[in-house]
Design an enzyme around this catalytic site. Structure first.
Site, PDB file in Angstrom:
ATOM      1  N   TRP A  56       0.823  -1.163   0.039  1.00 26.63           N
ATOM      2  CA  TRP A  56      -0.027  -0.006   0.064  1.00 26.63           C
ATOM      3  C   TRP A  56       0.823   1.171  -0.108  1.00 26.63           C
ATOM      4  O   TRP A  56       1.794   1.413   0.917  1.00 26.63           O
ATOM      5  CB  TRP A  56      -0.894   0.023   1.350  1.00 26.63           C
ATOM      6  N   SER A  88       0.204  -2.999   5.676  1.00 25.31           N
ATOM      7  CA  SER A  88       0.598  -3.281   6.933  1.00 25.31           C
ATOM      8  C   SER A  88      -0.046  -4.126   7.846  1.00 25.31           C
ATOM      9  O   SER A  88       0.676  -4.794   8.763  1.00 25.31           O
ATOM     10  CB  SER A  88       0.740  -1.916   7.682  1.00 25.31           C
ATOM     11  N   PHE A  89      -1.286  -4.400   7.830  1.00 16.72           N
ATOM     12  CA  PHE A  89      -1.970  -5.253   8.895  1.00 16.72           C
ATOM     13  C   PHE A  89      -1.528  -6.778   8.595  1.00 16.72           C
ATOM     14  O   PHE A  89      -1.705  -7.660   9.244  1.00 16.72           O
ATOM     15  CB  PHE A  89      -3.542  -5.304   8.399  1.00 16.72           C
ATOM     16  N   GLU A  90      -1.077  -7.209   7.179  1.00 20.47           N
ATOM     17  CA  GLU A  90      -0.547  -8.389   6.824  1.00 20.47           C
ATOM     18  C   GLU A  90       0.947  -8.796   7.302  1.00 20.47           C
ATOM     19  O   GLU A  90       1.403  -9.790   7.256  1.00 20.47           O
ATOM     20  CB  GLU A  90      -0.755  -8.785   5.324  1.00 20.47           C
ATOM     21  N   LEU A 112       3.097   1.986   5.546  1.00 24.03           N
ATOM     22  CA  LEU A 112       2.557   3.410   5.541  1.00 24.03           C
ATOM     23  C   LEU A 112       0.888   3.030   5.976  1.00 24.03           C
ATOM     24  O   LEU A 112       0.074   2.701   4.954  1.00 24.03           O
ATOM     25  CB  LEU A 112       2.703   4.277   4.556  1.00 24.03           C
ATOM     26  N   VAL A 114      -2.419   4.891   6.774  1.00 22.04           N
ATOM     27  CA  VAL A 114      -3.069   6.367   6.389  1.00 22.04           C
ATOM     28  C   VAL A 114      -4.581   6.397   6.881  1.00 22.04           C
ATOM     29  O   VAL A 114      -5.066   5.382   6.768  1.00 22.04           O
ATOM     30  CB  VAL A 114      -2.817   7.156   4.908  1.00 22.04           C
ATOM     31  N   ARG A 120     -10.621   4.350  11.958  1.00 27.28           N
ATOM     32  CA  ARG A 120      -9.594   4.938  12.460  1.00 27.28           C
ATOM     33  C   ARG A 120      -8.036   4.391  12.506  1.00 27.28           C
ATOM     34  O   ARG A 120      -7.946   3.133  12.952  1.00 27.28           O
ATOM     35  CB  ARG A 120      -9.658   5.206  14.192  1.00 27.28           C
ATOM     36  N   SER A 145      10.565  -1.930  13.411  1.00 29.31           N
ATOM     37  CA  SER A 145       9.510  -1.340  12.735  1.00 29.31           C
ATOM     38  C   SER A 145       9.576   0.028  12.047  1.00 29.31           C
ATOM     39  O   SER A 145      10.196   1.050  12.696  1.00 29.31           O
ATOM     40  CB  SER A 145       8.303  -1.096  13.577  1.00 29.31           C
ATOM     41  N   HIS A 159       2.915  16.033  -0.564  1.00 30.39           N
ATOM     42  CA  HIS A 159       2.761  15.193   0.565  1.00 30.39           C
ATOM     43  C   HIS A 159       3.676  13.992   0.216  1.00 30.39           C
ATOM     44  O   HIS A 159       4.198  13.262   1.156  1.00 30.39           O
ATOM     45  CB  HIS A 159       1.382  14.767   1.212  1.00 30.39           C
TER      46      HIS A 159
END
Length: 197
Positions: A56, A88-90, A112, A114, A120, A145, A159
């Protein structure tokens, strides 16, 4: 991250005003002499590191990997295997499976997280960081991390540029932390084996 991004037009006008105020021609400062590259300590045994990267916002996150690999090589960490996951969750599950193989002396995570406007994002980031800590404590393989959760991230070029640079800095920092931790653990384990500790 509590840094505010400045408007590039405002920066340009400030620079133009400064140049206009000084009537003298601008001179380029002489180059700063660079000393030799610092010599980092070597490991007693070869180290192998797994770098787990979320896809991502890959174009931003990969800056951490590129900087990490370069700094790691300078610190004698020359065996780095890269793994990609969707987000990131994986990362924590991959980190746990890799740690259990005992092929890796360290695992580095980069992602990352976002605000997508639906949930949230802090909860996701918090869950990922806690899970990575659990992996580290359960397996005794250090996990580092570079999973970042910016306070503000907008899909604008300003950005993207800012966070690309920021991830490059984080890549260098996580490589330094990884190398220093592995050196410290190598010493500690030697002392434990010798009965000193």
């Amino acid at each position: 991250m509590n840094q505010m991004l400045q408007d590039p037009q405002a920066q340009t006008s400030q620079v133009q005003t400064s140049k206009a105020e000084t009537s003298q021609p601008t001179q380029t400062p002489p180059p700063v002499p660079q000393g030799p590259a610092p010599e980092h300590p070597r490991f007693a045994k070869p180290q192998r590191v797994a770098f787990v990267q979320a896809c991502w916002h890959r174009d931003v996150v990969e800056e951490a990997r590129i900087a990490f690999v370069k700094e790691a090589e300078a610190r004698h960490l020359t065996h780095v295997d890269v793994f990609e996951v969707p987000g990131s969750f994986e990362i924590p599950l991959h980190a746990q499976i890799l740690a259990k193989t005992r092929r890796y002396t360290a695992i580095v995570a980069a992602g990352l997280v976002v605000d997508g406007g639906i949930y949230r994002h802090e909860f996701v980031a918090d869950t990922v960081i806690k899970a990575l800590m659990d992996v580290q404590l359960r397996t005794e393989v250090p996990v580092f991390s570079a999973v970042l959760t910016p306070q503000q991230f907008h899909e604008t070029e300003v950005h993207y540029d800012f966070f690309r640079r920021h991830f490059a800095i984080k890549g260098i920092e996580v490589a330094a932390a990884c190398a220093e931790t592995l050196l410290g653990l190598e010493r500690l384990r030697g002392q434990v084996a010798a009965g000193i500790v």
